[in-house]
Design a protein around this motif. Structure first.
Motif, PDB file in Angstrom:
ATOM      1  N   LEU A  34      50.251   6.206  34.891  1.00 18.57           N
ATOM      2  CA  LEU A  34      49.068   5.448  35.276  1.00 18.57           C
ATOM      3  C   LEU A  34      47.888   6.412  35.357  1.00 18.57           C
ATOM      4  CD1 LEU A  34      47.747   2.802  36.253  1.00 18.57           C
ATOM      5  CD2 LEU A  34      48.364   3.490  38.592  1.00 18.57           C
ATOM      6  N   ALA A  35      46.931   6.240  34.454  1.00 19.66           N
ATOM      7  CA  ALA A  35      45.734   7.077  34.435  1.00 19.66           C
ATOM      8  C   ALA A  35      44.633   6.394  35.250  1.00 19.66           C
ATOM      9  CB  ALA A  35      45.265   7.304  33.003  1.00 19.66           C
ATOM     10  N   VAL A  36      43.976   7.146  36.113  1.00 23.73           N
ATOM     11  CA  VAL A  36      42.951   6.591  36.996  1.00 23.73           C
ATOM     12  C   VAL A  36      41.730   7.485  36.991  1.00 23.73           C
ATOM     13  CG1 VAL A  36      42.398   5.841  39.347  1.00 23.73           C
ATOM     14  CG2 VAL A  36      44.731   5.597  38.492  1.00 23.73           C
ATOM     15  N   THR A  37      40.553   6.889  36.758  1.00 27.14           N
ATOM     16  CA  THR A  37      39.278   7.581  36.923  1.00 27.14           C
ATOM     17  C   THR A  37      38.507   6.867  38.028  1.00 27.14           C
ATOM     18  OG1 THR A  37      38.011   6.218  35.350  1.00 27.14           O
ATOM     19  CG2 THR A  37      39.274   8.069  34.441  1.00 27.14           C
ATOM     20  N   GLU A  38      37.260   7.249  38.238  1.00 27.32           N
ATOM     21  CA  GLU A  38      36.461   6.605  39.283  1.00 27.32           C
ATOM     22  C   GLU A  38      36.130   5.159  38.935  1.00 27.32           C
ATOM     23  OE1 GLU A  38      33.039   8.758  40.480  1.00 27.32           O
ATOM     24  OE2 GLU A  38      34.126  10.592  40.954  1.00 27.32           O
ATOM     25  N   THR A  39      36.153   4.809  37.656  1.00 25.49           N
ATOM     26  CA  THR A  39      35.734   3.467  37.244  1.00 25.49           C
ATOM     27  C   THR A  39      36.774   2.707  36.435  1.00 25.49           C
ATOM     28  OG1 THR A  39      34.669   4.360  35.250  1.00 25.49           O
ATOM     29  CG2 THR A  39      33.299   4.129  37.227  1.00 25.49           C
ATOM     30  N   ASP A  40      37.931   3.301  36.204  1.00 23.29           N
ATOM     31  CA  ASP A  40      38.895   2.637  35.326  1.00 23.29           C
ATOM     32  C   ASP A  40      40.313   3.064  35.687  1.00 23.29           C
ATOM     33  OD1 ASP A  40      39.744   0.972  33.315  1.00 23.29           O
ATOM     34  OD2 ASP A  40      38.964   2.191  31.659  1.00 23.29           O
ATOM     35  N   SER A  41      41.288   2.286  35.232  1.00 24.05           N
ATOM     36  CA  SER A  41      42.700   2.651  35.356  1.00 24.05           C
ATOM     37  C   SER A  41      43.457   1.928  34.252  1.00 24.05           C
ATOM     38  CB  SER A  41      43.251   2.272  36.731  1.00 24.05           C
ATOM     39  OG  SER A  41      43.282   0.867  36.909  1.00 24.05           O
ATOM     40  N   TRP A  42      44.532   2.567  33.742  1.00 23.50           N
ATOM     41  CA  TRP A  42      45.288   1.959  32.664  1.00 23.50           C
ATOM     42  C   TRP A  42      46.634   2.657  32.523  1.00 23.50           C
ATOM     43  CZ3 TRP A  42      41.382   5.398  32.223  1.00 23.50           C
ATOM     44  CH2 TRP A  42      41.605   6.552  31.469  1.00 23.50           C
ATOM     45  N   ILE A  43      47.577   1.966  31.895  1.00 22.55           N
ATOM     46  CA  ILE A  43      48.857   2.575  31.570  1.00 22.55           C
ATOM     47  C   ILE A  43      48.682   3.393  30.301  1.00 22.55           C
ATOM     48  CG2 ILE A  43      51.213   2.106  30.793  1.00 22.55           C
ATOM     49  CD1 ILE A  43      51.295  -0.239  32.692  1.00 22.55           C
ATOM     50  N   ALA A  44      48.878   4.710  30.412  1.00 22.88           N
ATOM     51  CA  ALA A  44      48.670   5.595  29.273  1.00 22.88           C
ATOM     52  C   ALA A  44      49.914   5.718  28.409  1.00 22.88           C
ATOM     53  CB  ALA A  44      48.242   6.979  29.760  1.00 22.88           C
ATOM     54  N   SER A  45      51.090   5.609  29.025  1.00 25.20           N
ATOM     55  CA  SER A  45      52.351   5.643  28.280  1.00 25.20           C
ATOM     56  C   SER A  45      53.407   4.928  29.104  1.00 25.20           C
ATOM     57  CB  SER A  45      52.789   7.086  27.986  1.00 25.20           C
ATOM     58  OG  SER A  45      53.146   7.750  29.184  1.00 25.20           O
ATOM     59  N   ILE A  46      54.443   4.443  28.425  1.00 21.99           N
ATOM     60  CA  ILE A  46      55.515   3.734  29.120  1.00 21.99           C
ATOM     61  C   ILE A  46      56.794   3.834  28.306  1.00 21.99           C
ATOM     62  CG2 ILE A  46      54.940   1.487  28.077  1.00 21.99           C
ATOM     63  CD1 ILE A  46      55.660   0.214  30.804  1.00 21.99           C
ATOM     64  N   VAL A  47      57.911   4.037  28.994  1.00 19.40           N
ATOM     65  CA  VAL A  47      59.214   4.075  28.326  1.00 19.40           C
ATOM     66  C   VAL A  47      60.222   3.300  29.173  1.00 19.40           C
ATOM     67  CG1 VAL A  47      58.831   6.267  27.132  1.00 19.40           C
ATOM     68  CG2 VAL A  47      59.806   6.279  29.429  1.00 19.40           C
ATOM     69  N   LYS A  48      61.163   2.684  28.501  1.00 17.98           N
ATOM     70  CA  LYS A  48      62.237   1.991  29.203  1.00 17.98           C
ATOM     71  C   LYS A  48      63.236   3.001  29.735  1.00 17.98           C
ATOM     72  CE  LYS A  48      63.320  -0.887  25.852  1.00 17.98           C
ATOM     73  NZ  LYS A  48      63.998  -2.004  25.144  1.00 17.98           N
ATOM     74  N   ILE A  49      63.808   2.688  30.879  1.00 17.34           N
ATOM     75  CA  ILE A  49      64.907   3.473  31.419  1.00 17.34           C
ATOM     76  C   ILE A  49      66.187   2.847  30.884  1.00 17.34           C
ATOM     77  CG2 ILE A  49      66.109   4.251  33.493  1.00 17.34           C
ATOM     78  CD1 ILE A  49      63.450   4.061  34.982  1.00 17.34           C
ATOM     79  N   PRO A  50      66.896   3.506  29.997  1.00 13.61           N
ATOM     80  CA  PRO A  50      68.046   2.886  29.314  1.00 13.61           C
ATOM     81  C   PRO A  50      69.096   2.358  30.286  1.00 13.61           C
ATOM     82  CG  PRO A  50      67.478   4.989  28.302  1.00 13.61           C
ATOM     83  CD  PRO A  50      66.690   4.900  29.577  1.00 13.61           C
ATOM     84  N   GLY A  51      69.600   1.173  29.955  1.00 15.53           N
ATOM     85  CA  GLY A  51      70.726   0.609  30.688  1.00 15.53           C
ATOM     86  C   GLY A  51      70.388  -0.074  31.982  1.00 15.53           C
ATOM     87  N   LEU A  52      69.085  -0.068  32.351  1.00 13.96           N
ATOM     88  CA  LEU A  52      68.693  -0.690  33.614  1.00 13.96           C
ATOM     89  C   LEU A  52      67.757  -1.862  33.355  1.00 13.96           C
ATOM     90  CD1 LEU A  52      68.011   2.439  35.869  1.00 13.96           C
ATOM     91  CD2 LEU A  52      69.986   0.920  35.932  1.00 13.96           C
ATOM     92  N   THR A  53      68.191  -3.043  33.693  1.00 10.82           N
ATOM     93  CA  THR A  53      67.342  -4.231  33.603  1.00 10.82           C
ATOM     94  C   THR A  53      67.535  -5.067  34.850  1.00 10.82           C
ATOM     95  OG1 THR A  53      69.037  -5.534  32.469  1.00 10.82           O
ATOM     96  CG2 THR A  53      67.471  -4.306  31.085  1.00 10.82           C
ATOM     97  N   GLN A  54      66.537  -5.848  35.169  1.00  6.64           N
ATOM     98  CA  GLN A  54      66.621  -6.779  36.291  1.00  6.64           C
ATOM     99  C   GLN A  54      66.196  -8.145  35.803  1.00  6.64           C
ATOM    100  OE1 GLN A  54      64.637  -5.618  39.858  1.00  6.64           O
ATOM    101  NE2 GLN A  54      65.575  -3.597  39.947  1.00  6.64           N
ATOM    102  N   PRO A  55      66.980  -9.187  36.108  1.00 11.70           N
ATOM    103  CA  PRO A  55      66.603 -10.533  35.662  1.00 11.70           C
ATOM    104  C   PRO A  55      65.224 -10.897  36.181  1.00 11.70           C
ATOM    105  CG  PRO A  55      68.818 -10.506  36.569  1.00 11.70           C
ATOM    106  CD  PRO A  55      68.210  -9.174  36.886  1.00 11.70           C
ATOM    107  N   PHE A  56      64.465 -11.542  35.325  1.00 12.05           N
ATOM    108  CA  PHE A  56      63.121 -11.958  35.717  1.00 12.05           C
ATOM    109  C   PHE A  56      63.129 -13.429  36.084  1.00 12.05           C
ATOM    110  CE2 PHE A  56      59.003 -13.853  34.383  1.00 12.05           C
ATOM    111  CZ  PHE A  56      58.228 -13.292  35.384  1.00 12.05           C
TER     112      PHE A  56
END
Length: 292
Positions: free
Chosen positions: A90-112
């Motif tokens: 999670l990248a954060v500046t004084e005026t913005d924030s965003w997901i800069a990168s994301i990866v799945k953790i293998p083998g771990l899921t939770q029902p939605f």
């Protein structure tokens, strides 16, 4: 000896002139902090380029909660699905924030499991009259929507402790821009209303200080709070949802435009709207023939 005096004189001149390395001044908005976060994806939202993630505690920044995060690289949305357990930056500046990168953790899921309550299930539709409601402004005075009948009203929702700069703080920055533009183009014809959904913390005194920080002119821009029941009622009208989680509040975003006759014109459901877009719609409303 003369050489020493010359060097000493140059040093004095340099200090007095504030010598520094050459180069452009650094923009505070470019100062970026990156947090390493784990969580579970709850919703992938391509139209808004966002991911809703139930995340763990982010030490020093945000308690564990469920929050929608902006994603600037749309290809990242294709790499995850609801229920995936993920690690992300999670990248954060004084005026913005965003997901800069994301990866799945293998083998771990939770029902939605989708929320049983749709945020828009009871919300008004454009063209409907917005019912009157009562709140308390930053001066401690009782206000109601009917006080602004005959004016265009722009309503948004915030809480002053919101940690993400492109959520509640962005709504207030946008309203600050709107206030300046509307005072110039349509003086006395538009009123801005920012409603806090954190009444336990956002007392009138807190809201007054917050309003002053954004340069709010009370005659054109009101900040309001109320009882939990009053705020829930107003939030329901526009499809706003919010929930206390871990000492903070997870919430969606809603900004609404109401015409001088009290009818709902439009609702923005994200943080993507621009002040110029609102100003253009207001111009259309005020230039239309009276009625409706």
């Amino acid at each position: 000896m003369k050489l020493f005096h010359r060097l000493f004189l140059l040093a004095v001149i340099c200090v007095a002139a504030g010598c520094r390395r050459s180069g452009p001044p650094r923009d505070p908005a470019s100062r970026q902090t990156v947090y390493q976060v784990k969580g579970v994806v709850r919703e992938v939202n391509p139209p808004e380029n966002s991911l809703t993630i139930e995340h763990e505690d982010i030490p020093g920044f945000m308690p564990a909660m469920t929050m929608s995060f902006a994603v600037k690289d749309p290809t990242l949305l294709q790499e995850v699905a609801a229920g995936d357990r993920v690690k992300f930056q999670l990248a954060v500046t004084e005026t913005d924030s965003w997901i800069a990168s994301i990866v799945k953790i293998p083998g771990l899921t939770q029902p939605f499991t989708a929320s049983a309550k749709s945020s828009d299930a009871s919300a008004l539709e454009p063209g409907q009259v917005v019912p009157n409601f009562t709140l308390t402004d930053q001066s401690g005075q009782t206000i109601q929507l009917l006080d602004y009948r005959g004016h265009v009203v722009v309503v948004t929702f915030i809480f002053t402790r919101c940690p993400l700069p492109n959520y509640c703080p962005l709504m207030s920055r946008n309203f600050s821009v709107l206030q300046r533009e509307l005072q110039h183009q349509f003086p006395g014809k538009v009123h801005l209303l920012s409603i806090s959904f954190d009444p336990a913390h956002d007392t009138p005194a807190v809201l007054k200080e917050y309003a002053e920080n954004f340069g709010a002119d009370p005659k054109d821009w009101t900040f309001a709070t109320g009882t939990p029941a009053q705020i829930e009622y107003v939030a329901t009208l526009f499809g706003l949802t919010y929930e206390m989680q871990g000492g903070s509040i997870t919430h969606n975003l809603r900004t609404a435009l109401i015409n001088p006759n009290g009818r709902l014109e439009h609702v923005w459901k994200s943080n993507a709207w621009q002040p110029a877009e609102v100003t253009s719609m207001i111009q259309g409303i005020l230039s239309a023939p009276a009625g409706g």
